[in-house]
Structures are given as structure tokens and as C-alpha cells.
Write a protein that holds these residues in place. Structure first.
Motif, PDB file in Angstrom:
ATOM      1  N   ILE A 234      11.946 -83.469 -64.631  1.00 29.39           N
ATOM      2  CA  ILE A 234      11.634 -84.876 -64.396  1.00 29.39           C
ATOM      3  C   ILE A 234      10.186 -85.148 -64.754  1.00 29.39           C
ATOM      4  O   ILE A 234       9.266 -84.535 -64.196  1.00 29.39           O
ATOM      5  N   ALA A 235       9.992 -86.058 -65.698  1.00 27.82           N
ATOM      6  CA  ALA A 235       8.647 -86.466 -66.094  1.00 27.82           C
ATOM      7  C   ALA A 235       8.296 -87.729 -65.317  1.00 27.82           C
ATOM      8  O   ALA A 235       8.954 -88.759 -65.476  1.00 27.82           O
ATOM      9  N   GLY A 236       7.282 -87.611 -64.469  1.00 30.97           N
ATOM     10  CA  GLY A 236       6.884 -88.744 -63.643  1.00 30.97           C
ATOM     11  C   GLY A 236       6.927 -88.382 -62.175  1.00 30.97           C
ATOM     12  O   GLY A 236       8.007 -88.094 -61.646  1.00 30.97           O
ATOM     13  N   VAL A 269       9.244 -81.115 -61.439  1.00 31.18           N
ATOM     14  CA  VAL A 269       8.706 -82.471 -61.511  1.00 31.18           C
ATOM     15  C   VAL A 269       7.289 -82.399 -62.072  1.00 31.18           C
ATOM     16  O   VAL A 269       6.452 -81.639 -61.574  1.00 31.18           O
ATOM     17  N   CYS A 270       7.030 -83.193 -63.111  1.00 30.33           N
ATOM     18  CA  CYS A 270       5.747 -83.128 -63.819  1.00 30.33           C
ATOM     19  C   CYS A 270       4.966 -84.428 -63.689  1.00 30.33           C
ATOM     20  O   CYS A 270       5.545 -85.516 -63.705  1.00 30.33           O
ATOM     21  N   ASP A 271       3.660 -84.285 -63.570  1.00 35.08           N
ATOM     22  CA  ASP A 271       2.769 -85.424 -63.744  1.00 35.08           C
ATOM     23  C   ASP A 271       1.917 -85.152 -64.980  1.00 35.08           C
ATOM     24  O   ASP A 271       2.247 -84.284 -65.799  1.00 35.08           O
ATOM     25  N   THR A 317       7.913 -92.338 -66.427  1.00 41.39           N
ATOM     26  CA  THR A 317       6.465 -92.282 -66.570  1.00 41.39           C
ATOM     27  C   THR A 317       5.833 -93.578 -67.059  1.00 41.39           C
ATOM     28  O   THR A 317       4.620 -93.740 -66.961  1.00 41.39           O
ATOM     29  N   ALA A 318       6.655 -94.473 -67.623  1.00 37.26           N
ATOM     30  CA  ALA A 318       6.157 -95.683 -68.296  1.00 37.26           C
ATOM     31  C   ALA A 318       5.269 -95.326 -69.479  1.00 37.26           C
ATOM     32  O   ALA A 318       4.432 -96.110 -69.897  1.00 37.26           O
TER      33      ALA A 318
END
Length: 397
Positions: A234-236, A269-271, A317-318
Motif C-alpha cells: 500500500i502506497a500512502g 505500508v509505505c510513505d 498517495t495523490a
């Protein structure tokens, strides 16, 4: 099918609200809904009675702090409650006099707006802490102080005397919309056990993603009870990304094969700094739930894809175009039917397009996006992209 196509086209039309918000002040024509600000403290309950309709069922409120992928638009974010409630009316059949769009104007940190002579909101920096939540508490109380139902119930005492008990219940429901990640989950937790309310970004997106993931399992030839065998990248790590991750994890637990701790092992999960790392002291409590202390902590999306071979790639993430070709190709090499959901809105903020997902996966992707894409012709096959958007769980829909 025609009804679903009409709904998709309606949502595409409504999603021009992003452009409307950017130009809200300079294009302002007619007031719609209600505005509450710091100077209304102590008067909000009385102000509610200025609204001319006595049978309001749905209130959509935003503070304008995280409008779509556009950031802090302050009072210009009023286009969001107006647009969402247009969907409720046009697609959900809720009468227009039963909806109320609200701008909870707590200021803005957008310097360009503070210096813009056409900006219609309060020109001060955003309230925070007790000032913010005291004001929000008063607003929420004011909503339910006006729109509630009173019921009398009768019962007999042991001495056979009849008694009357009066109870009240809410006759209106509040949808919190596009609140910033640092407040969204806290606000939901603050009211959800006592008030009839809903956070669109956290609960709505999460619920639709669970449904979408289960539908994707059937396309993979699996049972929906095998959700826990998927590996989710999951990106965001904002309110939407974490909301989706939590709802998917809870769905895995609900199927009865895994504990919550075991379910968490299925998520990366990534930021902006990569996979959330347990030793990062700057994480929020909600982020810390999904932080990892293994050798994947801090890896970027492509590194995670190569190492853990995820079966599902979700983007919240937009950040338009975040999913590059090598990332999608890596996931597609290791999964026969990869789930690829670029969910950011509007379409320009989607992490990849439908055409890119189908082309880069060799036509294998099970694709769904937040905003609608046109059909794609690839390899002699026409693909009709699915839409995974929280509007599908709006009340009335």
C-alpha cells in the motif's frame, strides 16, 4: 449496466469539483450550505435554526484541510460537501431539502489563500488543539440539538402504575469529508460511539476496497475466504491509506483464520520514506500499527515488490504517476493476476492509468481506480476499467 454507466458518468462530472474548489472564491455566485468559524462560538446551536429546512437527514462537513489531492484549500473546499451531496440527491434519491453542506472554517495555512483578495474564508492560520476541538464539539452538538427525534415509551411498575420514559435519537447523520490525516482518525474516534457519523476517507474507502479485493479473488479463481493469503503493498500512509489497510486487516481477521497480529504481517505500508519502520519515532499511533521491524523497513515500492512479491498494489498517495513501469512489471512477473488499484482522486492524481496497468502487466491486471477511466484496447481485447470509489457505500447508494 446502463444505470451503473450513468452513475459513473455522473461521478466523473461531479469530480470536476476539484477544479471548482481551486477557483471557488473568484467564481463565487450563490451561497449554499452553512459556514461556521471561530467567531461563532457560543452561537452555533442558535445558528442551526437559521437553516430553513426542518427535516435534514445528511450533513457533509469539511474543514478544507485536505481537499482531494489538492491540499489545504480552506473555505474553498466547500465545493466538496456541495458536490458529494449532489451525488446523494442525483444518484441516491435523497431529497435536496434533506441535505446540508457545511464548511467548518478553522482557518488555513495556505499562504496564497491568506493573501488572496477573492478568498472568502477566515484569514488566519489553522486552529489547533483545544481551540479546534472545542469549536468542533460545539458544532457537532448543535447539529444533533436541532435534528433529533423524541420517543415516549410506556411501562408499568410492579404496583401497576403506568410510567412514561422519553428518549431521543439522532435524525441526522454527519459525514466528515477531507479532513487532514493528523485529525481525521482522532475526530472519528471522538464521536463514533456517541454520534451517528461516518468518515468517508477512512471508512468509505476501506469498505469499498474490501469489497473490491474480494471480487478480485474470484477473478483469480480463489474463494473470498482466502483474503488472508494475499500480500498487500500500500502506497500512502495517510488517513485513506491507513483506513484501507485497517479495514482489509479487520476483514482478514473476520474470516477466522488469522489473528490481528498475523493479519498485519500481510501488509507493507509505505510513505515517502519507504515501508513504515518501527524505529521511526515520528510515526503516528495509527501508522505504528503497520510499522515493520524486519529487513523490509524503509524499502521503496520497487524494492518491496522484488523482495516480498506482493499480490496487490494499492495507491492512496495523490501522487500522479507514482506507479512506474518497472514496479508493475515486477509485481506481474510474480503474480498471475495482480490486483492493481490506483485509488487517488481526481484522475490526474491516479498513481497510474488504466492503459498503463493493462499494458505493463501484459493484460493480467485486475484493475480498479478511484475515478473513472475510459475503456482500453490491448492485445485484441477491450478492457472496461472498474471503479473502486467510496461513493458506492454512501447512504442511499
Amino acid at each position: 449496466l446502463s444505470q451503473l454507466e450513468s452513475l459513473s458518468h455522473l461521478y466523473l462530472f461531479i469530480f470536476q469539483v476539484g477544479d471548482a474548489c481551486l477557483k471557488f472564491g473568484e467564481s463565487f455566485r450563490d451561497p449554499r450550505g452553512m459556514y461556521f468559524n471561530y467567531h461563532d462560538r457560543g452561537d452555533m446551536a442558535a445558528m442551526m435554526y437559521n437553516w430553513p429546512h426542518a427535516d435534514v437527514h445528511v450533513i457533509v462537513v469539511t474543514d478544507g484541510s485536505r481537499i482531494l489531492g489538492l491540499g489545504d484549500l480552506g473555505a474553498n473546499g466547500m465545493g466538496i460537501p456541495i458536490g458529494k451531496l449532489a451525488l446523494y440527491c442525483a444518484a441516491g434519491g435523497i431529497a435536496p431539502h434533506r441535505v446540508l453542506p457545511v464548511m467548518f472554517d478553522a482557518g488555513t495555512n495556505n499562504e496564497s489563500l491568506l493573501n488572496d483578495p477573492t478568498y472568502l474564508g477566515m484569514k488566519h492560520n489553522r486552529l489547533d488543539g483545544d481551540e479546534y476541538f472545542d469549536m468542533l464539539d460545539e458544532f457537532v452538538h448543535a447539529c444533533y440539538a436541532r435534528w433529533y427525534e423524541t420517543h415516549d415509551s410506556h411501562y408499568f411498575s410492579p404496583s401497576n402504575h403506568m410510567h412514561t420514559s422519553t428518549t431521543t435519537r439522532p435524525n441526522v447523520f454527519i459525514q466528515f469529508e477531507d479532513f487532514s490525516s493528523d485529525k481525521a482518525k482522532f475526530i472519528l474516534d471522538r464521536y463514533k460511539n456517541d454520534r451517528l457519523c461516518f468518515n468517508d476517507d477512512i471508512q468509505g474507502t476501506g469498505a469499498v476496497c474490501v469489497a473490491g479485493a474480494m471480487a478480485a479473488l474470484t477473478l483469480q479463481g480463489k474463494r473470498i475466504s482466502e483474503l488472508g493469503e494475499q500480500r498487500f503493498l500500500i502506497a500512502g500512509a495517510g488517513s485513506a491509506g491507513l483506513g484501507v489497510a485497517r479495514k482489509l486487516a479487520e476483514a482478514i481477521v473476520h474470516q477466522g483464520k488469522y489473528s490481528f497480529e498475523q493479519a498485519l504481517e500481510k501488509f507493507w505500508v509505505c510513505d515517502v520514506n519507504g515501508v513504515l519502520a518501527a524505529d521511526n519515532k515520528n510515526l503516528t499511533e495509527e501508522q505504528r500499527v503497520f510499522a515493520r521491524d524486519d529487513d523490509t523497513a524503509g524499502l521503496d515500492l520497487k524494492q518491496v515488490a522484488d523482495k516480498v512479491k506482493p499480490t496487490a498494489l494499492l495507491g492512496l498517495t495523490a501522487c500522479g504517476g507514482l506507479f512506474q513501469r518497472d514496479l508493475v512489471e515486477s509485481i506481474s512477473r510474480n503474480c498471475e493476476r495482480p490486483i492493481i488499484f490506483p485509488l487517488s482522486n481526481p484522475t490526474s492524481s491516479a498513481e497510474c492509468t488504466a492503459e498503463q496497468a493493462y499494458e505493463w502487466s501484459g493484460g493480467k491486471a485486475i484493475f480498479a481506480s478511484g475515478s473513472p477511466f475510459d475503456s482500453v484496447r490491448y492485445g485484441g481485447t477491450t478492457y472496461i476499467p472498474s471503479q473502486c470509489n467510496n461513493m458506492f457505500v454512501f447512504p442511499g447508494l
